[in-house]
Design a protein around this motif. Structure first.
Motif, PDB file in Angstrom:
ATOM      1  N   GLU A 178       2.223  11.259   5.457  1.00 51.12           N
ATOM      2  CA  GLU A 178       2.290  10.259   4.400  1.00 51.12           C
ATOM      3  C   GLU A 178       1.210   9.182   4.514  1.00 51.12           C
ATOM      4  OE1 GLU A 178       6.608   9.528   2.853  1.00 51.12           O
ATOM      5  OE2 GLU A 178       6.682   9.436   5.056  1.00 51.12           O
ATOM      6  N   TRP A 179       0.390   9.236   5.540  1.00 45.68           N
ATOM      7  CA  TRP A 179      -0.653   8.228   5.700  1.00 45.68           C
ATOM      8  C   TRP A 179      -1.852   8.832   6.423  1.00 45.68           C
ATOM      9  CZ3 TRP A 179      -2.147   7.005  10.681  1.00 45.68           C
ATOM     10  CH2 TRP A 179      -1.268   7.414  11.698  1.00 45.68           C
ATOM     11  N   ALA A 180      -2.980   8.131   6.356  1.00 53.73           N
ATOM     12  CA  ALA A 180      -4.204   8.589   7.026  1.00 53.73           C
ATOM     13  C   ALA A 180      -5.014   7.370   7.466  1.00 53.73           C
ATOM     14  CB  ALA A 180      -5.038   9.463   6.085  1.00 53.73           C
ATOM     15  N   TRP A 181      -5.851   7.568   8.484  1.00 57.11           N
ATOM     16  CA  TRP A 181      -6.719   6.484   8.955  1.00 57.11           C
ATOM     17  C   TRP A 181      -7.839   6.229   7.958  1.00 57.11           C
ATOM     18  CZ3 TRP A 181      -4.266   4.118  12.569  1.00 57.11           C
ATOM     19  CH2 TRP A 181      -3.565   4.790  13.565  1.00 57.11           C
ATOM     20  N   ASP A 182      -8.178   4.973   7.735  1.00 53.84           N
ATOM     21  CA  ASP A 182      -9.317   4.616   6.887  1.00 53.84           C
ATOM     22  C   ASP A 182     -10.634   4.928   7.580  1.00 53.84           C
ATOM     23  OD1 ASP A 182      -7.820   3.764   4.798  1.00 53.84           O
ATOM     24  OD2 ASP A 182      -7.957   1.633   5.264  1.00 53.84           O
ATOM     25  N   CYS A 185       5.540   3.352  11.733  1.00 51.11           N
ATOM     26  CA  CYS A 185       6.460   4.151  12.539  1.00 51.11           C
ATOM     27  C   CYS A 185       7.618   4.716  11.717  1.00 51.11           C
ATOM     28  CB  CYS A 185       7.008   3.307  13.699  1.00 51.11           C
ATOM     29  SG  CYS A 185       5.745   2.775  14.882  1.00 51.11           S
ATOM     30  N   LYS A 186       7.830   4.213  10.511  1.00 53.84           N
ATOM     31  CA  LYS A 186       8.893   4.727   9.647  1.00 53.84           C
ATOM     32  C   LYS A 186       8.425   5.901   8.797  1.00 53.84           C
ATOM     33  CE  LYS A 186      11.204   0.222   9.169  1.00 53.84           C
ATOM     34  NZ  LYS A 186      11.598  -0.853   8.215  1.00 53.84           N
ATOM     35  N   THR A 215       5.268  -0.482   2.002  1.00 51.42           N
ATOM     36  CA  THR A 215       4.295  -1.484   2.447  1.00 51.42           C
ATOM     37  C   THR A 215       3.756  -2.270   1.269  1.00 51.42           C
ATOM     38  OG1 THR A 215       2.240  -1.848   3.657  1.00 51.42           O
ATOM     39  CG2 THR A 215       2.389   0.173   2.391  1.00 51.42           C
ATOM     40  N   TYR A 216       3.553  -3.545   1.446  1.00 56.30           N
ATOM     41  CA  TYR A 216       3.006  -4.402   0.387  1.00 56.30           C
ATOM     42  C   TYR A 216       1.490  -4.299   0.319  1.00 56.30           C
ATOM     43  CZ  TYR A 216       7.573  -6.619   0.168  1.00 56.30           C
ATOM     44  OH  TYR A 216       8.903  -6.863   0.008  1.00 56.30           O
ATOM     45  N   ASN A 217       0.870  -4.086   1.450  1.00 51.06           N
ATOM     46  CA  ASN A 217      -0.588  -4.023   1.504  1.00 51.06           C
ATOM     47  C   ASN A 217      -0.986  -2.842   2.359  1.00 51.06           C
ATOM     48  OD1 ASN A 217      -3.313  -4.415   1.712  1.00 51.06           O
ATOM     49  ND2 ASN A 217      -3.196  -6.596   2.211  1.00 51.06           N
ATOM     50  N   SER A 218      -1.424  -1.782   1.719  1.00 45.07           N
ATOM     51  CA  SER A 218      -1.704  -0.541   2.438  1.00 45.07           C
ATOM     52  C   SER A 218      -2.981  -0.606   3.255  1.00 45.07           C
ATOM     53  CB  SER A 218      -1.810   0.626   1.445  1.00 45.07           C
ATOM     54  OG  SER A 218      -2.873   0.397   0.536  1.00 45.07           O
ATOM     55  N   THR A 219      -3.763  -1.689   3.128  1.00 42.39           N
ATOM     56  CA  THR A 219      -5.015  -1.775   3.895  1.00 42.39           C
ATOM     57  C   THR A 219      -4.833  -2.554   5.186  1.00 42.39           C
ATOM     58  OG1 THR A 219      -5.713  -3.790   2.767  1.00 42.39           O
ATOM     59  CG2 THR A 219      -6.375  -1.701   1.787  1.00 42.39           C
ATOM     60  N   VAL A 220      -3.667  -3.165   5.370  1.00 40.09           N
ATOM     61  CA  VAL A 220      -3.415  -3.938   6.579  1.00 40.09           C
ATOM     62  C   VAL A 220      -2.492  -3.140   7.483  1.00 40.09           C
ATOM     63  CG1 VAL A 220      -2.448  -6.072   7.528  1.00 40.09           C
ATOM     64  CG2 VAL A 220      -3.730  -6.109   5.373  1.00 40.09           C
ATOM     65  N   PHE A 221      -2.904  -2.964   8.740  1.00 44.13           N
ATOM     66  CA  PHE A 221      -2.102  -2.176   9.663  1.00 44.13           C
ATOM     67  C   PHE A 221      -0.793  -2.892   9.971  1.00 44.13           C
ATOM     68  CE2 PHE A 221      -0.816  -1.049  13.970  1.00 44.13           C
ATOM     69  CZ  PHE A 221      -0.684   0.318  13.819  1.00 44.13           C
ATOM     70  N   ASP A 229       3.925   8.154  -2.417  1.00 46.98           N
ATOM     71  CA  ASP A 229       4.592   7.043  -3.111  1.00 46.98           C
ATOM     72  C   ASP A 229       5.602   6.352  -2.199  1.00 46.98           C
ATOM     73  OD1 ASP A 229       3.119   7.619  -5.350  1.00 46.98           O
ATOM     74  OD2 ASP A 229       4.680   8.896  -6.249  1.00 46.98           O
ATOM     75  N   HIS A 230       6.242   7.113  -1.355  1.00 45.70           N
ATOM     76  CA  HIS A 230       7.210   6.538  -0.420  1.00 45.70           C
ATOM     77  C   HIS A 230       6.546   5.531   0.508  1.00 45.70           C
ATOM     78  CE1 HIS A 230       9.587   6.824   3.464  1.00 45.70           C
ATOM     79  NE2 HIS A 230      10.409   6.226   2.617  1.00 45.70           N
TER      80      HIS A 230
END
Length: 453
Positions: free
Chosen positions: A80-84, A74-75, A62-68, A56-57
């Motif tokens: 908390e994230w993974a590659w598509d 880096c924050k 990020t406003y759009n989680s599909t755009v790098f 959730d953090h």
């Protein structure tokens, strides 16, 4: 026993017969395609894939989680994230993000640093010991080291392999091109240059194809190396030493055997007893620095060649490395420019002999400069779709013309330098070109840090 000039023998046997076609094919596959692959290997294997949030953090940031977004990524913690994308490349394998993104450019920088060193030193060496020996050695070294780099798990060791590959491709360029061009009469060198230079664009397109469809970077590198081993075997066993080089070193018997071999390939019967000569005086090979001790015209021509190579390479690589900054898939964009380069080389064949080398260079530099100039005046922020399309068209067009210039200077320089220092002279020019290509990744880094530059 009748004495023939070597150019007359080439005309008699056929300026572009079976042997010349075979030799140019080996050069195209062994050097031009290989250079097109290795020059952009790190670039295409470092395309940063899309990513998505796992917490959730992350979603909140990020406003759009599909755009790098580099700043957002880096924050976040790595959990908390993974590659598509499930594909494996240098970025995902060695975690080249945030503070380590400079290592991507470092891979290209190290390669291009050693490129001019190899071209300069090996250019001098192959004028001393022969073109074939140097070309055969590097045709084996390059794919071997490239395959070794594919099994490494440490990025520093991978960079060390890029160091050796850069030295190798620089040496291969200045050894293989004079070897092939000296098999061919003056009347067919334009055709040889147009055909062989298409290999560079083909290598770029081939790399983009396999990098897109093969999902593992290690498999991409190994696949891209297979054809070089085959070419190495063929060159070592089927391609002889340059007859011009042999004549210049007073090895008339060996040169005669090469001419007889070319005659057999071209199905032309030569006189039983004959001797050969060239328009240049036989004697020991001159040193590369002797170019600067000739007439004032020769010195100015040499300096002009160095400047042309430096400028054309800077255009070429900066626009090529900037493919990720324009609209569309970086794979498709680079492949498109590679295929456009093939078309430009075909056009060059019909233009060079009709309007001359210098006019071709002048007009090409003008077109390339205009294309880059248009991009300067496009807004850098909040670009509309129209602006994106215009920038993409200008960058791709400018890159295609830059590729045309980069291929034309090979022919132009090979005709200016005499046989005694041809490989060394080309080595000096390639040295200048690769110094500018060494600067290209830094130009992109400066642009990324300040888009107004």
């Amino acid at each position: 026993m009748k004495t023939y000039d070597l150019e007359d023998l080439y005309s008699y046997m056929g300026l572009f017969g079976n042997f010349q076609v075979f030799a140019v094919a080996m050069y195209t596959l062994g050097e031009r395609v290989t250079a097109g692959i290795l020059d952009f290997q790190v670039h295409m294997l470092s395309v940063t894939p899309r990513w998505h949030c796992l917490s959730d953090h992350c979603v909140h940031l990020t406003y759009n989680s599909t755009v790098f977004n580099k700043t957002t990524l880096c924050k976040l913690n790595r959990s908390e994230w993974a590659w598509d994308d499930k594909r494996s490349n240098l970025v995902t394998q060695f975690n080249l993000i945030c503070g380590d993104t400079y290592k991507i450019s470092l891979g290209s920088t190290i390669f291009f640093t050693c490129y001019p060193v190899g071209s300069l030193l090996m250019g001098i060496l192959c004028d001393q010991i022969g073109r074939k020996k140097v070309a055969s050695a590097f045709l084996f070294l390059i794919p071997f080291v490239n395959c070794v780099s594919a099994v490494l798990s440490d990025y520093t060791a991978f960079l060390a392999c890029r160091f050796v590959e850069g030295f190798g491709i620089g040496g291969l360029t200045v050894a293989f091109y004079p070897l092939i061009i000296e098999y061919i009469g003056a009347g067919a060198r334009n055709l040889c240059n147009a055909v062989s230079q298409c290999g560079y664009g083909l290598g770029m397109a081939y790399l983009c194809f396999i990098a897109y469809y093969i999902t593992t970077w290690r498999a991409v590198i190994i696949t891209s190396s297979c054809h070089i081993f085959l070419v190495c075997l063929i060159v070592a066993t089927q391609i002889p030493e340059s007859p011009r080089y042999l004549l210049k070193n007073k090895e008339s018997k060996a040169a005669k055997q090469v001419i007889q071999l070319i005659g057999e390939w071209n199905r032309v019967e030569l006189p039983r007893n004959f001797s050969m000569t060239t328009t240049e005086e036989a004697g020991s090979t001159e040193r590369v620095w002797s170019l600067l001790t000739y007439s004032r015209y020769t010195v100015l021509a040499t300096l002009a060649q160095i400047f042309i190579w430096f400028t054309s390479a800077l255009y070429f690589f900066v626009l090529s490395f900037n493919m990720n900054d324009v609209m569309g898939s970086p794979y498709l964009n680079l492949a498109t420019t590679g295929l456009m380069e093939i078309g430009m080389n075909i056009i060059s064949y019909f233009l060079i002999d009709r309007i001359g080398r210098r006019l071709c260079l002048l007009s090409s530099f003008t077109i390339c400069g205009l294309a880059v100039g248009v991009c300067i005046f496009l807004p850098h922020k909040a670009l509309t779709h129209h602006h994106f399309n215009t920038k993409t068209a200008m960058v791709i067009s400018g890159r295609a013309v830059a590729g045309f210039i980069y291929s034309l200077v090979y022919l132009y320089s090979a005709e200016i330098f005499p046989t005694t220092v041809r490989a060394s002279g080309l080595g000096m020019c390639v040295f200048a070109a690769q110094i500018s290509s060494l600067l290209a990744p830094f130009v992109i880094v400066i642009h990324d840090s300040n888009s107004s530059i």
